[in-house]
Design an enzyme around this catalytic site. Structure first.
Site, PDB file in Angstrom:
ATOM      1  N   ASP A 167      62.349  -5.757  42.347  1.00 18.53           N
ATOM      2  CA  ASP A 167      62.427  -5.327  41.055  1.00 18.53           C
ATOM      3  C   ASP A 167      63.030  -4.133  41.090  1.00 18.53           C
ATOM      4  O   ASP A 167      63.154  -3.166  41.797  1.00 18.53           O
ATOM      5  CB  ASP A 167      61.128  -5.146  40.322  1.00 18.53           C
ATOM      6  N   ARG A 227      62.996 -16.125  37.891  1.00 22.74           N
ATOM      7  CA  ARG A 227      63.694 -14.745  38.182  1.00 22.74           C
ATOM      8  C   ARG A 227      64.164 -14.557  39.399  1.00 22.74           C
ATOM      9  O   ARG A 227      63.705 -14.077  40.569  1.00 22.74           O
ATOM     10  CB  ARG A 227      62.471 -13.657  37.952  1.00 22.74           C
ATOM     11  N   ASP A 256      52.986  -9.700  40.738  1.00 22.74           N
ATOM     12  CA  ASP A 256      54.306  -9.475  39.949  1.00 22.74           C
ATOM     13  C   ASP A 256      55.518 -10.137  40.541  1.00 22.74           C
ATOM     14  O   ASP A 256      55.591 -10.741  41.183  1.00 22.74           O
ATOM     15  CB  ASP A 256      54.547  -8.105  39.383  1.00 22.74           C
ATOM     16  N   ASP A 306      54.453  -5.071  42.377  1.00 26.90           N
ATOM     17  CA  ASP A 306      56.115  -5.442  43.321  1.00 26.90           C
ATOM     18  C   ASP A 306      56.005  -4.995  44.683  1.00 26.90           C
ATOM     19  O   ASP A 306      55.410  -3.939  45.148  1.00 26.90           O
ATOM     20  CB  ASP A 306      57.182  -4.669  42.649  1.00 26.90           C
TER      21      ASP A 306
END
Length: 522
Positions: A194, A243, A190, A161
């Site tokens: 997040d 996302r 990734d 992340d």
């Protein structure tokens, strides 16, 4: 005043040693100016002030950042860390101390509070090195670039992340950042942004997220639903598979963002999440809002959004797109005041403000841009060479004077090549462009009411200068030819009152690439 501060910082850096962070004896009011006022949910729950009022230090390595945290009197002692240069694995080691809990493979903000990390001078780039926030509160991260953080391959950092938060995190404001990858999970990357395991009161504003399989998530699983009160505004999501974000439970406010090339899905509200989605611009994308890849329903309240060349998949057991007829299925109350720009001008506003090294410019809420009065040395005129070209505050080096009437207007055309968009000619971003499907075609600017136009400026994208040959300028409402000629640039003609002006390319030496179609009254 801000420029003199930046010059003093450079002087201090030039004579100080590189082993530790450099303390700067700035007056307290200047140190506090490292960040503007937090917006959105980060302004709630007591607010987010970061290290305001604390000591200001300068760091050019990750080790110096950790050292600055570890040499504070306590883990909650306010501190502003001004970062310049490239932070990577080679210069980021673990530092120990009573006021910190750091690690070697990431910037670790763990079990601490009251910290600001802000890029200054030529820019701060975290290269393949993520920023990890855990069991912490009152954190500001501003004017930084974080790129190519991996969870597999080499080197790895922060679980892949770019910025990740987890385990009882409160009040974080990430502002004017550029977060980017170079591929998806199969390439080792990734999420870009997040939040999980009890994270609340977070705002992501005026930032760019691009070139990634995953934009970010709120909640790591369908049972991790205790994350809430997150705001996303004036961000640009570009070339993201999914996302943007993924929400599992909780409440998110998503307004005035520009979404371009969302390849599989966009805002994915799941597991009882409620998203308020106001005045965003979705462009050249698929399934930009809904519940995807699960039968655990999420909800949304929508208003004022624009869907430009958005496609929608069919509904199914695990697939509930909000479109093509996008309507609200819940209501969401927002506890703070905000003024949203009209969605039609969001592409140009975001292009002028979002990302690192743009001078901390912000929207006025009325489709115009201003520099924050409390902008810090981050607005130094020397920009980082890694700054995003999509965040250029000027439409073109050849732009002419006067009010550009294309800002906030609509756009269409006769055809467009794959990967290009009509809206790219009015977004203030010279790195995006429209091309016809062949070598000739029409591109138009249009208004909802009659507008007087007497001059246009056609700006070609980099690498395509001179491709445009013969052309005509048409009154798109009547079809009348206003001017004919060859080559791009500034074109004047007898002013016409119209709802549409068309630039028709009738000859070209190569595929035309129109970066900006600016229109002026005279």
């Amino acid at each position: 005043m801000r420029r003199s501060v930046a010059l003093r910082l450079s002087a201090v850096l030039g004579v100080a040693g590189a082993a530790g962070a450099i303390a700067l004896g700035l007056p307290q009011h200047e140190a506090s100016a490292a960040a503007n006022a937090a917006t959105g949910f980060a302004s709630q729950n007591g607010g987010t002030t970061g290290g305001a009022g604390g000591t200001t230090v300068k760091a050019t390595t990750g080790t110096q950042i950790h050292n600055a945290l570890c040499t504070r009197a306590a883990s909650n002692t306010p501190i502003i860390i001004q970062v310049e240069g490239t932070i990577n694995h080679g210069n980021t080691t673990k530092v120990s101390g009573d006021s910190c809990n750091t690690a070697a493979d990431k910037i670790e903000l763990k079990e601490i509070s009251n910290v600001t990390i802000v890029g200054v001078g030529a820019g701060a780039t975290f290269d393949q090195l993520g920023i990890h926030i855990r069991d912490s509160s009152n954190i500001i991260i501003q004017n930084v670039t974080v790129k190519n953080v991996k969870k597999s391959g080499s080197p790895t950092s922060n679980g892949g992340d770019a910025i990740g938060m987890e385990s009882t995190v409160r009040n974080v404001w990430v502002d004017h950042a550029t977060l980017e990858a170079s591929g998806g999970e199969s390439e080792g990357f990734d999420g870009l942004f997040d939040m999980k395991d009890d994270t609340e009161y977070v705002t992501l504003s005026y930032s760019i997220l691009r070139n990634s399989g995953r934009g970010g998530l709120i909640g790591s699983s369908e049972t991790d639903t205790g994350n809430s009160n997150i705001t996303f505004h004036h961000n640009k999501y570009q070339n993201i598979d999914s996302r943007t974000p993924l929400l599992r439970g909780g409440i998110a406010h998503i307004y005035n963002n520009h979404y371009v090339s969302l390849n599989e899905s966009g805002i994915n509200s799941r597991a009882g999440a409620k998203a308020r989605v106001d005045s965003n611009y979705f462009e050249d994308s698929k399934d930009v809002l809904g519940t995807f890849y699960t039968d655990a329903a999420g909800y949304w309240q929508v208003s004022g959004n624009i869907f430009d060349n958005v496609t929608w998949s069919a509904k199914g057991t695990d697939n509930n797109p909000a479109g093509p007829n996008v309507v609200s299925n819940t209501s969401v109350s927002i506890p703070y005041s905000f003024t949203a720009d009209n969605a039609s001008c969001v592409p140009s506003i975001v292009a002028a403000t979002a990302g690192a090294n743009t001078g901390l410019k912000v929207s006025t809420g009325t489709c115009s841009v201003t520099s924050s009065p409390s902008a810090s040395p981050t607005s130094s005129p020397t920009s980082s060479p890694t700054s995003s070209p999509t965040s250029s505050p000027t439409a073109s080096p050849t732009a002419t004077s006067g009010t550009n009437l294309s800002i906030g207007a609509g756009a269409d055309g006769s055809s467009k090549a794959s990967g290009t968009s009509y809206g790219n000619v009015k977004d203030g971003d010279v790195s995006t462009y429209w091309s016809p499907s062949g070598t000739t075609g029409d591109i138009s600017i249009k208004w909802s009411s009659a507008t007087t136009v007497g001059r246009i400026n056609i700006v070609e994208a980099s690498g395509s200068t001179g491709a445009i040959g013969a052309w005509q300028v048409l009154n798109g409402a009547t079809g009348a030819v206003l001017k004919s000629g060859t080559g791009a640039g500034s074109i004047s003609f007898t002013a016409a009152s119209t709802t549409k002006v068309t630039f028709r390319i009738t000859g070209a030496t190569a595929t035309p690439k129109v970066a900006e179609f600016q229109t002026f009254a005279s």
